[in-house]
Scaffold this active site. Structure first.
Site, PDB file in Angstrom:
ATOM      1  N   GLY A  70       0.790  -1.223   0.000  1.00  0.00           N
ATOM      2  CA  GLY A  70       0.000   0.000   0.000  1.00  0.00           C
ATOM      3  C   GLY A  70       0.817   1.265   0.000  1.00  0.00           C
ATOM      4  N   ASP A 123       4.247  14.030  -7.939  1.00  0.00           N
ATOM      5  CA  ASP A 123       4.002  14.222  -6.505  1.00  0.00           C
ATOM      6  C   ASP A 123       5.202  14.878  -5.837  1.00  0.00           C
ATOM      7  OD1 ASP A 123       2.452  13.709  -4.013  1.00  0.00           O
ATOM      8  OD2 ASP A 123       4.192  12.447  -3.568  1.00  0.00           O
ATOM      9  N   LYS A 183       5.554  18.756  -4.082  1.00  0.00           N
ATOM     10  CA  LYS A 183       6.128  18.990  -2.754  1.00  0.00           C
ATOM     11  C   LYS A 183       7.297  19.966  -2.824  1.00  0.00           C
ATOM     12  CE  LYS A 183       4.798  14.413  -1.015  1.00  0.00           C
ATOM     13  NZ  LYS A 183       5.255  13.074  -0.585  1.00  0.00           N
TER      14      LYS A 183
END
Length: 806
Positions: A648, A662, A666
């Site tokens: 996960g 992603d 950031k």
């Protein structure tokens, strides 16, 4: 002797009047010498006035009059009110024929409420064998001829009272009508607002009573109206001075004129609850207790009148002119204050007198209008006055700042001459919220922080459970009560002003409703919720469109959603501007590094003037695990990637992680914390996905993972000895310019370096500054996981909640 006064609610049919009879009977059995003063029963006075108005308009009043009569006789078969009812019939009939009535007639009509009440109680006491004597106060209290608000003539009244009580004393219980009196012509008058209490205090004065006991439907006087502020506390003791302040500024149980006769003879007043015999109520005496804030009182049914004009600046005598002309019209001014601009004067009057006051002032200042010294005299209706009794200006900034944080902007404030009461005029629709905010700020109770959670998936759901599990501990330790009043996803919302409980998931399935963001805002407003926080745990770009609306309606923001901070620089600045304008905060520590204290550290360094020269590190916990594991072992890249997917650590379609977007978002967030104006398209992103694998479905990509093995095995093999692969973000360059250089890339670093020693799914950040030179500040820790992210969001919530206490 003790004077026992019973109000209208206490005398209502059923439990109320039966309890009154029980109390009097018990006192007599104990041998106490008492006198009873009564108001009209229930809403009798209001009903009589309503019937009178109908009669004056030639409307059908008979049905309402019949209801009034029925109520007075209900369950009391032996009581005869024939004389009173016949008089009312004649009065209403005459008013109906004339189409009008005088104040004298109104006083005569209203007097029947108290007469009926006293006659009934007298008979009920006599039926229990008590020597009760009906006493019509019109034979005792003599007043001037000012109908509606008559003033007692003390000398005559005192003589009458002493004479009557010298005849009817001993075991006799005099049951006295409150509120009503008579003038020297023997015409019925009334004593105005709180008239029955006034009657009781006058009798206490004339008879030098031991104590006046005022029976109401509450346990005493509270720190605020319990109907408006549920957390209000009962006040055990007050001084007459404090009580007088409370009375003047609108506490309904008291009235200033009621207190004065008691002060003259130093007679204690005790406010009691008729339905709670165990409670000792609030005792009011001449003794001065500890200094400090005692209570919040409210004046409603008032209007604010503003005088504006350049000629008011430094002008002598303006206030005197205002008071003089309004006094001539019998218009009372409860508060007057000069505006902060020094070009305006505001005054508060009864709303029914506002238009007359405006007309009177316009006439008085007619010449000033012509000279343009006065530009406008306006009325602001729908306002209320909150008075903080015992508040001085030295600490007034605390409740005032709390109001501003909750977007309650006082229209005017005033400090009394004594310096121990501050009054605020607020919009009526903000009264409830303002009271709760001020009360929470100045009294030692838990302050409520009301939270709306948007997104209740893995992170959001974990956060909700973390908050619910910590509520009691936080309230005990911090005196802050976290209250989740809304839980929503993109379509449905669960709302509960008192807060959700552990069964929130089940309730969402059964009780949630469709919504738009305005529904949540409206709900918070209608329920007067204070200290609002909106938490965005979605990954939705669409939801970020709601941020500005939430800020403008009093919400602070907390977000684990990175999108808002990586949209256009124009939106980024607009959001900050709205936050500043509305004095709201936006916390997003979890946007980079999950729960690590990275953004706060960078903010503090930058704010302190420290020159940050570079920031680089492993920004993604998912990619950290992927390359840490791949670099350290002999497994093929596809096998490690599948393991990360199974654990996960990645999105269901791992290309969302591998593409580098992603990490880029950031990195951009950190750049903007340094006031750089970079956009997302300025970032050089090393996409880890080969071109021919970027298209197609997630399933197709997963079926072809083995094609990545050769690519990354070659990269791994080409490294220098004792080096490992890390996927990093790197902000560098001359960071004093408008924009910095931003790179997202796969690099090879020495195994013994800070970046090279990262294990598992940890993130690591190196912050290089001018002061620290080549030795960076290193922040390292868990960079992924729902529990870690939720705990980081929770931390931001607590930071905001802590500010409620500051």
């Amino acid at each position: 002797m003790k004077i026992l006064k019973f109000g209208g609610k206490s005398l209502a049919n059923g439990k109320g009047i039966n309890t009154v009879i029980d109390i009097v009977e018990n006192r007599v059995k104990k041998g106490e010498k008492i006198t009873v003063v009564l108001s009209a029963r229930g809403n009798s006075t209001d009903e009589l006035e309503a019937i009178l108005k109908k009669a004056s308009k030639n409307e059908n009043y008979q049905d309402q009059l019949d209801v009034f009569k029925k109520y007075q006789l209900e369950a009391f078969d032996n009581v005869d009110f024939t004389e009173e009812f016949e008089t009312l019939d004649k009065l209403f009939s005459g008013v109906s024929l004339l189409g009008d009535y005088s104040k004298r007639i109104k006083d005569l009509v209203l007097s029947h409420g108290e007469v009926i009440s006293a006659k009934l109680v007298t008979q009920l006491l006599q039926e229990r064998g008590i020597d009760a004597n009906f006493t019509d106060s019109r034979t005792l209290i003599i007043t001037d001829a000012q109908f509606g608000d008559a003033q007692p003539l003390d000398k005559l009244s005192k003589e009458n009272v002493i004479k009557h009580f010298s005849k009817h004393n001993g075991s006799t219980v005099n049951v006295v009508t409150g509120f009503i009196a008579a003038n020297t012509k023997n015409e019925t008058t009334t004593l105005g607002r709180n008239g029955s209490n006034y009657t009781a205090s006058l009798l206490a004065n004339y008879l030098e009573a031991e104590e006046l006991q005022n029976f109401t439907h509450v346990n005493g006087i509270y720190t605020a109206n319990p109907d408006l502020v549920p957390e209000a506390k009962k006040i055990e003791k007050l001084s007459f001075k404090e009580a007088n302040e409370l009375a003047y500024f609108g506490v309904n149980i008291l009235h200033a004129k009621t207190i004065i006769p008691l002060i003259e003879k130093n007679i204690p007043l005790r406010v009691l609850n008729i339905f709670d015999h165990t409670n000792e109520g609030t005792l009011i005496t001449a003794e001065t207790g500890e200094k400090g804030i005692k209570s919040l009182s409210v004046l409603e049914h008032v209007a604010l009148i503003n005088l504006e004009g350049r000629g008011l600046l430094g002008r002598v005598g303006v206030d005197a002119r205002i008071f003089r002309v309004l006094a001539h019209k019998n218009i009372s001014v409860s508060i007057i204050s000069q505006g902060s601009s020094e070009r305006g004067i505001g005054l508060v009057v009864d709303v029914s007198k506002a238009k007359e006051a405006q007309d009177t002032l316009e006439k008085e200042f007619e010449a000033d209008f012509q000279k343009r010294d006065v530009s406008a005299i306006t009325i602001v209706e729908n306002v209320s006055v909150i008075s903080i009794i015992g508040q001085d200006l030295s600490t007034f900034h605390k409740p005032y700042n709390a109001l501003i944080k909750n977007q309650v902007i006082p229209l005017l404030f005033n400090n009394t001459v004594s310096g121990t009461t501050v009054s605020l005029v607020v919009k009526k629709e903000q009264l409830h919220r303002a009271l709760n905010v001020i009360h929470g700020e100045i009294f030692e109770i838990s302050k409520k922080v009301n939270i709306a959670v948007f997104g209740h998936g893995l992170v959001g759901g974990t956060l909700i459970d973390q908050i619910l599990n910590s509520v009691k501990q936080i309230e005990k330790r911090k005196k802050i009560k976290l209250n989740i009043f809304a839980v929503a996803n993109s379509r449905k919302v669960l709302l509960n002003k008192n807060g959700i409980d552990e069964d929130w998931k089940g309730r969402i399935n059964s009780q949630s409703a469709d919504y738009v963001i305005d529904d949540v805002i409206k709900y918070a407003d209608e329920n007067h919720l204070e200290n609002l926080i909106a938490i965005d745990n979605t990954a939705s770009k669409i939801f970020t469109n709601n941020y500005i609306a939430l800020v403008e309606h009093g919400f602070d923001l907390v977000s684990s959603n990175k999108i808002a901070n990586t949209l256009s620089f124009k939106f980024y600045k607009e959001l900050r501007s709205k936050l500043e304008k509305n004095q709201k905060q936006y916390l997003y520590e979890t946007n980079v590094g999950a729960g690590l204290p990275l953004i706060d550290t960078i903010k503090l360094l930058h704010l302190s003037g420290e020159n940050i020269t570079r920031i680089k590190g492993v920004f993604s916990g998912s990619l950290s695990y992927l390359f840490n594991t791949f670099s350290a072992g002999e497994k093929e890249f596809s096998e490690v990637l599948r393991d990360a997917i199974d654990k996960g650590y990645t999105e269901p379609d791992p290309r969302e992680d591998l593409c580098g977007n992603d990490v880029a978002r950031k990195l951009l967030i950190l750049a903007r914390e340094l006031d750089l104006k970079n956009e997302l398209e300025d970032i050089n992103i090393h996409n880890l996905i080969p071109n021919d694998l970027r298209k197609g479905s997630a399933t197709q990509f997963l079926d072809r993972l083995h094609e990545l093995d050769k690519v990354y095995q070659n990269v791994k093999d080409e490294q220098k000895p004792n080096h490992v692969l890390r996927y990093i973000g790197d902000l560098w360059g001359d960071l004093f310019q408008e924009k910095g250089n931003l790179d997202v890339k796969l690099v090879s670093v020495p195994q013994n370096s800070a970046l090279g020693q990262v294990k598992g799914s940890d993130s690591i950040f190196e912050i290089y500054t001018e002061s620290y030179g080549d030795q960076p500040i290193v922040i390292q820790g868990a960079g992924a996981g729902a529990a870690v992210t939720a705990r980081g969001v929770f931390g931001d919530v607590l930071r905001l909640a802590d500010k409620v206490n500051n």
